[in-house]
Design an enzyme around this catalytic site. Sequence first.
Site, PDB file in Angstrom:
ATOM      1  N   TYR A  92      -2.329  -0.389   9.934  1.00  0.00           N
ATOM      2  CA  TYR A  92      -2.543  -0.907   8.585  1.00  0.00           C
ATOM      3  C   TYR A  92      -1.253  -0.755   7.775  1.00  0.00           C
ATOM      4  CZ  TYR A  92      -4.077  -1.139   3.735  1.00  0.00           C
ATOM      5  OH  TYR A  92      -4.183  -1.452   2.409  1.00  0.00           O
ATOM      6  N   SER A 113       0.827  -1.204   0.000  1.00  0.00           N
ATOM      7  CA  SER A 113       0.000   0.000   0.000  1.00  0.00           C
ATOM      8  C   SER A 113       0.860   1.251   0.000  1.00  0.00           C
ATOM      9  CB  SER A 113      -0.894  -0.006   1.244  1.00  0.00           C
ATOM     10  OG  SER A 113      -1.477   1.264   1.473  1.00  0.00           O
TER      11      SER A 113
END
Length: 335
Positions: free
Chosen positions: A152, A127
């Site tokens: 995350y 990501s």
Amino acid sequence: MKVLITGSAGFIGSTLALRLLERGDTVIGIDNHNDYYDPKLKEDRLARFADHPDYTHLRLDLADREGIKTCFETYKPQRVVNLAAQAGVRYSIENPLAYIDSNIVGFAHILEGCRHNDVEHLVYASSSSVYGANTMMPFSVHHNIDHPLSLYAASKKSNELMAHTYSHLYNLPTTGLRFFTVYGPWGRPDMALFKFTRAMLAGEKIPVFNYGKHRRDFTYVDDIVEGVIRVLDQPARSNPAWSGANPDAGTSLAPWRVYNIGNNSPVELMDYIAALEKALGKKAEMEMLPLQPGDVPDTYADVSDLVEQFDYKPATPVEQGIANFVTWYRNYFNL
């Protein structure tokens, strides 16, 4: 090829599965169909190809060690695309342990499955959030990423480190793809485009964080999937010029690589909203709010490695991508 896709009922996973089936590959899909958002959307994505003769679907959680082990031993995939993960920066602040179970424990099970079953190439979703507190633009895979701002992001950096270890120890080719704000038809309801569209059609205000001063490298889902396929078809290779005395963060002596997939053209959030207003034919009422915890003001992908090595560059303008999403949204919800 025989390809295992985790998260095959997800936004990117279902689009990828459809493309691979169309070109003649055999696909085994794994998804746990959790209720992080409405599971009906996952069922409807899956319905587009669930009956295809070359598709097999398993309702399975990555955290199920024995289930994942049996899947690899039974189906013997040649290549694997790991897209299953607990998504969302903000949800990781509320429920961090969900990210440990899925993104770290689950990913370890995938790595073990690849290691013990002679998988030719593992491609996995990382990501843009891994860049964290880094403000050097555009973000490059050769930059340092030691300061994540959410669990995350930390879990995605962990995936890259875990993959490197397996590439080094077991000669498993692994490629991490750092996705930059993916959007488009069949997207996730927790993402801005879906939320904004729903609120605007209902005559409600939309929350605009950082007072609209965000810039995002919005990337259309079809462009993302094209990049995934090109990378999948070329297993990661060692960089023989890599040096431990001056280590390059994006390559290795092991068959390990990471790449950015972004539009390489950041868009102001207010311009993104303007494009949505045009597609909907409706003005947005906005509630201007401060930057949220865990968020970064800007994302901007340096995709030069992907262009040079795979002759690939995203090509869908934001205005066209948003118009495509709005058309899908109206059809899907019968509006």
